[in-house]
Motif scaffolding. Structure first.
Motif, PDB file in Angstrom:
ATOM      1  N   ALA A  25      31.928  37.011  75.586  1.00  0.00           N
ATOM      2  CA  ALA A  25      30.500  37.325  75.448  1.00  0.00           C
ATOM      3  C   ALA A  25      30.021  38.152  76.628  1.00  0.00           C
ATOM      4  CB  ALA A  25      29.692  36.032  75.337  1.00  0.00           C
ATOM      5  N   HIS A  26      30.460  37.791  77.820  1.00  0.00           N
ATOM      6  CA  HIS A  26      30.092  38.545  79.026  1.00  0.00           C
ATOM      7  C   HIS A  26      30.593  39.983  78.936  1.00  0.00           C
ATOM      8  CE1 HIS A  26      29.450  39.303  83.369  1.00  0.00           C
ATOM      9  NE2 HIS A  26      30.601  39.982  83.267  1.00  0.00           N
ATOM     10  N   GLU A  27      31.853  40.162  78.554  1.00  0.00           N
ATOM     11  CA  GLU A  27      32.407  41.515  78.445  1.00  0.00           C
ATOM     12  C   GLU A  27      31.702  42.300  77.342  1.00  0.00           C
ATOM     13  OE1 GLU A  27      34.313  42.545  80.768  1.00  0.00           O
ATOM     14  OE2 GLU A  27      34.521  40.539  81.626  1.00  0.00           O
ATOM     15  N   THR A  28      31.290  41.607  76.280  1.00  0.00           N
ATOM     16  CA  THR A  28      30.517  42.261  75.219  1.00  0.00           C
ATOM     17  C   THR A  28      29.184  42.740  75.762  1.00  0.00           C
ATOM     18  OG1 THR A  28      31.565  40.836  73.559  1.00  0.00           O
ATOM     19  CG2 THR A  28      29.547  41.972  72.897  1.00  0.00           C
ATOM     20  N   GLY A  29      28.628  41.975  76.713  1.00  0.00           N
ATOM     21  CA  GLY A  29      27.393  42.395  77.377  1.00  0.00           C
ATOM     22  C   GLY A  29      27.562  43.698  78.118  1.00  0.00           C
ATOM     23  N   HIS A  30      28.721  43.890  78.723  1.00  0.00           N
ATOM     24  CA  HIS A  30      28.998  45.163  79.402  1.00  0.00           C
ATOM     25  C   HIS A  30      29.047  46.314  78.392  1.00  0.00           C
ATOM     26  CE1 HIS A  30      29.517  43.915  83.484  1.00  0.00           C
ATOM     27  NE2 HIS A  30      30.520  43.069  83.215  1.00  0.00           N
ATOM     28  N   ILE A  31      29.669  46.066  77.229  1.00  0.00           N
ATOM     29  CA  ILE A  31      29.771  47.124  76.217  1.00  0.00           C
ATOM     30  C   ILE A  31      28.399  47.462  75.658  1.00  0.00           C
ATOM     31  CG2 ILE A  31      30.670  47.713  73.928  1.00  0.00           C
ATOM     32  CD1 ILE A  31      33.136  46.050  74.560  1.00  0.00           C
ATOM     33  N   SER A  32      27.650  46.438  75.272  1.00  0.00           N
ATOM     34  CA  SER A  32      26.337  46.688  74.650  1.00  0.00           C
ATOM     35  C   SER A  32      25.370  47.328  75.635  1.00  0.00           C
ATOM     36  CB  SER A  32      25.748  45.386  74.102  1.00  0.00           C
ATOM     37  OG  SER A  32      25.426  44.499  75.162  1.00  0.00           O
ATOM     38  N   GLY A  33      25.561  47.033  76.935  1.00  0.00           N
ATOM     39  CA  GLY A  33      24.694  47.625  77.950  1.00  0.00           C
ATOM     40  C   GLY A  33      25.183  48.971  78.448  1.00  0.00           C
ATOM     41  N   GLN A  92      24.487  44.681  87.149  1.00  0.00           N
ATOM     42  CA  GLN A  92      25.182  44.814  85.872  1.00  0.00           C
ATOM     43  C   GLN A  92      25.821  43.496  85.450  1.00  0.00           C
ATOM     44  OE1 GLN A  92      27.960  48.098  86.066  1.00  0.00           O
ATOM     45  NE2 GLN A  92      26.440  49.467  85.181  1.00  0.00           N
ATOM     46  N   GLU A  93      26.430  42.798  86.399  1.00  0.00           N
ATOM     47  CA  GLU A  93      27.077  41.536  86.065  1.00  0.00           C
ATOM     48  C   GLU A  93      26.054  40.510  85.580  1.00  0.00           C
ATOM     49  OE1 GLU A  93      30.297  40.951  85.861  1.00  0.00           O
ATOM     50  OE2 GLU A  93      30.620  43.035  86.405  1.00  0.00           O
ATOM     51  N   SER A  94      24.932  40.438  86.245  1.00  0.00           N
ATOM     52  CA  SER A  94      23.886  39.505  85.828  1.00  0.00           C
ATOM     53  C   SER A  94      23.340  39.873  84.454  1.00  0.00           C
ATOM     54  CB  SER A  94      22.752  39.504  86.867  1.00  0.00           C
ATOM     55  OG  SER A  94      21.763  38.564  86.512  1.00  0.00           O
ATOM     56  N   ALA A  95      23.168  41.173  84.216  1.00  0.00           N
ATOM     57  CA  ALA A  95      22.686  41.625  82.911  1.00  0.00           C
ATOM     58  C   ALA A  95      23.684  41.273  81.819  1.00  0.00           C
ATOM     59  CB  ALA A  95      22.439  43.136  82.932  1.00  0.00           C
ATOM     60  N   ALA A  96      24.986  41.405  82.119  1.00  0.00           N
ATOM     61  CA  ALA A  96      26.021  41.060  81.146  1.00  0.00           C
ATOM     62  C   ALA A  96      26.019  39.563  80.863  1.00  0.00           C
ATOM     63  CB  ALA A  96      27.388  41.520  81.635  1.00  0.00           C
ATOM     64  N   ASP A  97      25.749  38.746  81.902  1.00  0.00           N
ATOM     65  CA  ASP A  97      25.634  37.295  81.713  1.00  0.00           C
ATOM     66  C   ASP A  97      24.534  36.971  80.708  1.00  0.00           C
ATOM     67  OD1 ASP A  97      27.586  36.813  83.584  1.00  0.00           O
ATOM     68  OD2 ASP A  97      26.181  36.339  85.207  1.00  0.00           O
ATOM     69  N   ALA A 123      22.968  38.911  78.576  1.00  0.00           N
ATOM     70  CA  ALA A 123      23.235  39.432  77.241  1.00  0.00           C
ATOM     71  C   ALA A 123      24.262  38.554  76.534  1.00  0.00           C
ATOM     72  CB  ALA A 123      23.742  40.870  77.321  1.00  0.00           C
ATOM     73  N   GLY A 124      25.314  38.169  77.266  1.00  0.00           N
ATOM     74  CA  GLY A 124      26.339  37.318  76.675  1.00  0.00           C
ATOM     75  C   GLY A 124      25.777  35.988  76.219  1.00  0.00           C
ATOM     76  N   ALA A 125      24.889  35.395  77.011  1.00  0.00           N
ATOM     77  CA  ALA A 125      24.257  34.133  76.610  1.00  0.00           C
ATOM     78  C   ALA A 125      23.454  34.306  75.327  1.00  0.00           C
ATOM     79  CB  ALA A 125      23.361  33.624  77.735  1.00  0.00           C
ATOM     80  N   THR A 126      22.781  35.457  75.204  1.00  0.00           N
ATOM     81  CA  THR A 126      22.017  35.747  73.989  1.00  0.00           C
ATOM     82  C   THR A 126      22.935  35.822  72.777  1.00  0.00           C
ATOM     83  OG1 THR A 126      20.319  36.959  75.215  1.00  0.00           O
ATOM     84  CG2 THR A 126      20.504  37.433  72.862  1.00  0.00           C
ATOM     85  N   PHE A 127      24.084  36.489  72.937  1.00  0.00           N
ATOM     86  CA  PHE A 127      25.021  36.636  71.820  1.00  0.00           C
ATOM     87  C   PHE A 127      25.602  35.282  71.425  1.00  0.00           C
ATOM     88  CE2 PHE A 127      25.984  40.905  74.067  1.00  0.00           C
ATOM     89  CZ  PHE A 127      24.783  41.429  73.607  1.00  0.00           C
ATOM     90  N   LEU A 128      25.886  34.445  72.417  1.00  0.00           N
ATOM     91  CA  LEU A 128      26.413  33.117  72.118  1.00  0.00           C
ATOM     92  C   LEU A 128      25.378  32.276  71.374  1.00  0.00           C
ATOM     93  CD1 LEU A 128      28.213  32.435  75.513  1.00  0.00           C
ATOM     94  CD2 LEU A 128      29.337  32.583  73.284  1.00  0.00           C
ATOM     95  N   GLU A 129      24.144  32.324  71.841  1.00  0.00           N
ATOM     96  CA  GLU A 129      23.078  31.571  71.169  1.00  0.00           C
ATOM     97  C   GLU A 129      22.893  32.035  69.734  1.00  0.00           C
ATOM     98  OE1 GLU A 129      19.625  31.984  73.566  1.00  0.00           O
ATOM     99  OE2 GLU A 129      20.368  30.703  75.186  1.00  0.00           O
ATOM    100  N   ALA A 130      23.046  33.340  69.508  1.00  0.00           N
ATOM    101  CA  ALA A 130      22.887  33.887  68.158  1.00  0.00           C
ATOM    102  C   ALA A 130      23.946  33.340  67.208  1.00  0.00           C
ATOM    103  CB  ALA A 130      22.958  35.415  68.193  1.00  0.00           C
ATOM    104  N   THR A 131      25.065  32.880  67.766  1.00  0.00           N
ATOM    105  CA  THR A 131      26.132  32.323  66.930  1.00  0.00           C
ATOM    106  C   THR A 131      26.154  30.795  66.986  1.00  0.00           C
ATOM    107  OG1 THR A 131      27.773  32.422  68.710  1.00  0.00           O
ATOM    108  CG2 THR A 131      27.524  34.384  67.335  1.00  0.00           C
ATOM    109  N   GLY A 132      25.130  30.204  67.610  1.00  0.00           N
ATOM    110  CA  GLY A 132      25.050  28.753  67.694  1.00  0.00           C
ATOM    111  C   GLY A 132      26.025  28.138  68.674  1.00  0.00           C
TER     112      GLY A 132
END
Length: 452
Positions: free
Chosen positions: A96-104, A162-167, A169-178
């Motif tokens: 999820a964190h690495e996905t945050g880097h991609i989406s950002g 960037q690392e904090s932003a990826a965190d 974003a990753g938390a958001t993606f995880l929450e979206a999947t429950g």
């Protein structure tokens, strides 16, 4: 070695290739692992607004703890990171964190941080040089050193943002999947203790993803406010994760280490998975086959269990038995290119015209599903050549070299294919495409050689 985890020997589940983006580290290819990584990641990719089909996940054979993204939408995960994760949610947290880097678009925007730091560095060089020229040598050197230090701090500050932003974003993606992001916190906390170690002793993840206290506190606050804070890992995902962990340990560790971690008294699927590889590496063929039979008895419809047994049989010269078992695996998983390739390879190795004819559609399907599968193209070329269809053998060879970026080697094979194929046919057009793309590159290579 069973195909599920293997190096450049035959093929199937775990074949190895070299990856330039990953600094020439070995990529482990395993049908079951690749499917699982996408199963747990694709929902997060969708939550990030990404097309899961455009995101590639690569498993690197490296026992250090690391994961990173490269140009495009490529996520690389070290085998050591998977082994170090305590549960599937810790692995999902990293992805999820690495996905945050991609989406950002952090990799694409890294130039912003570099540019700012470079400007600071250049200014210090100019001022320092001016001071030195004016006779203030010590002052000039002080300005230079201070400027370089400020530039480094500015770049690290940009990276931390960037690392904090990826965190987040990753938390958001995880929450979206429950899914609870507490796994991300647990994994990062585990690594944070390494920051006090000398750099040479730190895992690469700590160096490339600075885990400062402010960042961790922000992430923990986010997790504590989440309605999914206490959500446990999905039971089915956790079971598969434990099996794949064991698979990696069985493949990468020494047999005695594997058997110490997964003793024969442990009759779980994960333990048997690990011991299959341990026994195989220890040349205990009968014990390896017994473990694979026990796995099949547990889950008769599991294609990966049949795949393991089939590859053990194949690599021990029991080709006819291997073909039967691998056909069963392919029937159970008709969309798994690596399993299809293993079955096709066993058929081709028999060097029998009837078996070659059976292998052709199997390998064609494998190559269509995964055009980067060099083993599929290699065995397809063998089958065509055995059946005296040299134009298609040449095309398959051209595809093999093209798929790994060896364009200069693809040229002649593409040209040979065009000479024998019906002009204007789909295969002739494909050979022409490969030739048109590869020929300029091959000419550049020849020019470089002439200059040397």
């Amino acid at each position: 070695m069973p195909s599920s985890l293997k190096k450049l020997a035959a093929v199937s589940a775990l074949a190895i290739a070299l990856a330039a983006p990953a600094e020439a580290q070995s990529i482990l290819r395993d049908a079951e692992t690749e499917r699982f990584l996408h199963e747990i990641s694709d929902p997060m990719f969708k939550a990030a607004g990404l097309d899961p089909r455009s995101v590639e996940i690569y498993l690197l054979g490296d026992n250090s703890i690391n994961a990173f993204v490269t140009g495009g939408q490529n996520i690389f995960i070290h085998s050591g990171l998977i082994e170090a994760a305590n549960d599937v949610n810790e692995l999902k947290g990293v992805i999820a964190h690495e996905t945050g880097h991609i989406s950002g678009a952090h990799l694409a925007r890294m130039g912003e941080g570099v540019q700012g730091a470079t400007m600071m560095s250049v200014i210090s060089l100019v001022l320092g040089a001016a001071a030195i020229a004016a006779g203030g040598g010590d002052a000039g050197m002080g300005i230079l050193m201070a400027g370089q230090s400020m530039a480094q701090r500015q770049f690290l500050a940009y990276t931390r943002v960037q690392e904090s932003a990826a965190d987040q974003a990753g938390a958001t993606f995880l929450e979206a999947t429950g899914t609870s992001a507490s796994g991300m916190v647990r994994f990062f906390r585990k690594l944070q203790n390494q920051e006090i170690l000398a750099q040479v002793r730190q895992d690469p993840y700590v160096r490339s993803h600075p885990l400062n206290s402010t960042r961790m506190l922000q992430l923990e606050q986010r997790v504590n406010e989440s309605p999914f804070r206490d959500t446990k890992p999905d039971a089915a995902e956790e079971e598969t994760f434990k099996r794949l962990q064991a698979k990696l340990v069985g493949y990468l560790a020494k047999p005695r280490q594997v058997l110490a971690k997964y003793p024969e008294s442990d009759k779980s699927a994960a333990a048997r998975y690990a011991r299959v590889y341990a026994w195989h590496k220890a040349l205990e063929w009968d014990k390896a086959l017994a473990e694979s039979d026990a796995l099949i008895q547990m889950e008769p419809e599991n294609p990966y269990f049949h795949e393991i047994k089939g590859q053990i049989l194949f690599e021990n010269g029991r080709v006819d038995e291997a073909i039967t078992v691998l056909k069963r695996a392919a029937d159970l998983a008709p969309g798994e290119a690596l399993i299809l390739t293993a079955y096709g390879q066993a058929l081709v190795s028999h060097e029998d015209a009837a078996r070659m004819a059976i292998a052709l559609p199997v390998l064609q399907r494998a190559a269509k599903i995964d055009p980067t599968n060099t083993f599929a193209w290699f065995n397809l070329a063998r089958a065509y050549s055995w059946l005296e269809d040299e134009p298609h053998a040449a095309l398959a060879t051209a595809e093999r070299f093209y798929s790994v970026g060896a364009l200069h080697l693809a040229v002649n094979h593409a040209r040979n294919a065009m000479e024998g194929l019906e002009k204007g046919s789909p295969d002739w057009i494909r050979a022409q495409d490969i030739l048109m793309i590869s020929e300029p590159y091959a000419e550049q290579m020849r020019e470089r050689m002439r200059r040397r």
